[in-house]
Design a protein around this motif. Structure first.
Motif, PDB file in Angstrom:
ATOM      1  N   ARG A  57       0.817  -1.213   0.000  1.00 22.93           N
ATOM      2  CA  ARG A  57       0.000   0.000   0.000  1.00 22.93           C
ATOM      3  C   ARG A  57       0.854   1.267   0.000  1.00 22.93           C
ATOM      4  NH1 ARG A  57      -5.328  -0.150   1.879  1.00 22.93           N
ATOM      5  NH2 ARG A  57      -6.143  -2.225   2.342  1.00 22.93           N
ATOM      6  N   THR A  58       2.164   1.110   0.252  1.00 20.10           N
ATOM      7  CA  THR A  58       3.019   2.292   0.443  1.00 20.10           C
ATOM      8  C   THR A  58       4.170   2.275  -0.560  1.00 20.10           C
ATOM      9  OG1 THR A  58       4.246   1.085   2.133  1.00 20.10           O
ATOM     10  CG2 THR A  58       2.480   2.515   2.884  1.00 20.10           C
ATOM     11  N   CYS A  99      -0.058   4.792   5.515  1.00 17.69           N
ATOM     12  CA  CYS A  99      -1.347   4.631   4.827  1.00 17.69           C
ATOM     13  C   CYS A  99      -2.476   4.623   5.852  1.00 17.69           C
ATOM     14  CB  CYS A  99      -1.363   3.360   3.974  1.00 17.69           C
ATOM     15  SG  CYS A  99      -1.627   1.826   4.908  1.00 17.69           S
ATOM     16  N   GLY A 148      -1.405   6.492   1.293  1.00 17.05           N
ATOM     17  CA  GLY A 148      -0.861   5.315   0.644  1.00 17.05           C
ATOM     18  C   GLY A 148      -1.207   5.316  -0.828  1.00 17.05           C
ATOM     19  N   THR A 149      -0.775   4.282  -1.520  1.00 19.51           N
ATOM     20  CA  THR A 149      -1.023   4.173  -2.950  1.00 19.51           C
ATOM     21  C   THR A 149      -2.529   4.165  -3.232  1.00 19.51           C
ATOM     22  OG1 THR A 149       0.994   2.856  -3.165  1.00 19.51           O
ATOM     23  CG2 THR A 149      -0.559   2.778  -5.004  1.00 19.51           C
ATOM     24  N   GLU A 198      -4.680   6.375  -2.358  1.00 14.09           N
ATOM     25  CA  GLU A 198      -5.468   7.159  -1.401  1.00 14.09           C
ATOM     26  C   GLU A 198      -5.478   8.631  -1.802  1.00 14.09           C
ATOM     27  OE1 GLU A 198      -4.123   6.512   2.596  1.00 14.09           O
ATOM     28  OE2 GLU A 198      -4.067   4.339   2.371  1.00 14.09           O
TER      29      GLU A 198
END
Length: 427
Positions: free
Chosen positions: A315-316, A356, A375-376, A378
């Protein structure tokens, strides 16, 4: 009552009560007797090089080393010691200097009384203070000089330079026993006996117990734990902990932390050193930082504000949170020598830098001040939490700089002179 209810009713886990030891004053530092566990380090400069040694001691002291050991191995080194002490004093550094003596310590201390006076403590290795007929007299010479100057000593047995006469005696007795022990167990016993017999001899020579510190350093983790457990069970001298020849990098850090962490949790140890081999061109102060982090992580002392940071996952994919966590952590450590006097209590600060939405807001609320970076995938917004409440949302390319400024403002408002002013939430 079921197992879960039992666990909920139990007391919070913590370290065992500290092993009762006799307090020793080393310069302006108290060791043992319930005093906070002391961090020490050792220079790797040529002590005869006064300027280089002063610079390294100053760096170690600035990093938080509360005592620094220096090698005194020859006449030029002994002659340099008072100049090192005086040079440090001119810089306002009063960190106690410990003289590390092997083989000819008795000669150097006798020939250079200014060295004997300038040092705050002498380190004696009973395995090489002298051999055969000379051992007792040369040990007595050092104790006599220490008594004359009211200096404490550390009697430090070492696995790599153990008293061979004592070891041979114990090995022979073990071989003749109907139930012989393992060779390593006999060697550990020799370590403990070497330290205790030398301490007893020092007391016979007039040295009070409150000027004696013991150590028994080994390079293998399990042997070290066993030796110090035995030493603590059989005496109440102040104890210095250290895993000798711990190694380089993560190996040295892990080995030292594993061994010392277990002993500290059992209440054993009054002063510690992390004996790391520096990386080529590496920073000697790393061993001080690791020692502080070990004590702070285990809850024994606080030295610098803690920075909790997300480990990262799928996610990061951005490195923003990593760069910000490192920037904040380095900034705090660099500023701590100044902040100690400017912001009393700042070492209790907790900062969170999260990556995230999964744990970010929760961890940030637990910190004094925390940020949850996007995060990715978001929304490009980063909520900041202060003392458990949402304070502000940061956006745009200056998120890192803006959060750093908020940390500085928080420190100034909470820990500045006459402060304790609550931080006002704002959007």
């Amino acid at each position: 009552m079921n197992k879960l209810e039992n666990s909920l009713d139990s007391d919070i886990a913590g370290p065992a009560p500290r092993h009762k030891t006799t307090q020793v004053k080393v310069g302006n530092v108290a060791v043992g007797g319930g005093a906070p566990i002391v961090v020490q380090s050792m220079t790797n400069t040529d002590t005869a090089d006064v300027d280089s040694t002063i610079a390294q001691v100053a760096a170690l002291a600035r990093a938080g080393s509360e005592m620094v050991r220096i090698t005194v191995d020859r006449e030029e080194a002994a002659a340099a010691v008072p100049h090192i002490r005086d040079g440090l004093a001119k810089r306002g550094i009063t960190t106690p200097l410990i003289g590390d003596f092997h083989y000819i310590g008795h000669k150097l201390l006798a020939a250079y009384p200014a060295c004997a006076e300038a040092l705050a403590k002498y380190r004696i290795n009973p395995g090489n203070v002298g051999f055969k007929d000379k051992r007792d007299t040369q040990f007595a010479d050092i104790i006599e000089i220490a008594n004359k100057n009211n200096k404490p000593v550390r009697i430090g047995a070492n696995w790599g330079s153990l008293d061979q006469e004592l070891l041979t005696k114990l090995m022979d007795e073990n071989a003749a026993s109907p139930n012989p022990r393992d060779v390593r167990a006999v060697t550990r016993e020799a370590m403990v006996q070497s330290a205790l017999l030398s301490a007893a001899r020092a007391e016979e020579l007039g040295m009070p117990k409150d000027r004696i510190i013991l150590s028994a350093k080994v390079s293998a983790v399990q042997d070290l734990i066993a030796v110090y457990q035995d030493l603590a069970a059989r005496s109440d001298y102040a104890i210095h902990l250290g895993l000798t020849e711990a190694g380089m990098g993560s190996k040295g850090i892990v080995a030292s932390s594993a061994a010392l962490g277990i002993l500290l949790q059992q209440g054993i140890g009054d002063t510690i050193r992390i004996s790391l081999t520096p990386e080529p061109g590496g920073d000697r102060t790393r061993e001080v930082q690791v020692a502080q982090e070990l004590l702070q992580t285990m809850g024994f002392r606080t030295f610098v504000p803690l920075v909790a940071a997300c480990p990262g996952c799928g996610r990061t994919t951005s490195t923003t949170f990593q760069e910000l966590a490192r920037s904040i952590q380095d900034f705090i450590r660099d500023e701590m020598p100044t902040w100690k006097t400017k912001y009393p209590g700042v070492e209790e600060l907790n900062v969170a830098v999260m990556g995230c939405i999964v744990n970010g807001p929760g961890e940030s609320k637990h910190a004094n001040i925390g940020i949850s970076l996007p995060g990715t995938g978001e929304a490009p917004a980063a909520p900041v939490f202060v003392d458990g409440k949402k304070f502000r949302t940061l956006r745009g390319p200056t998120i890192s700089a803006d959060f750093k400024a908020l940390v500085i403002d928080y420190i100034d408002q909470r820990y500045g002179q006459g402060a304790k002013v609550p931080v006002t939430a704002a959007e």
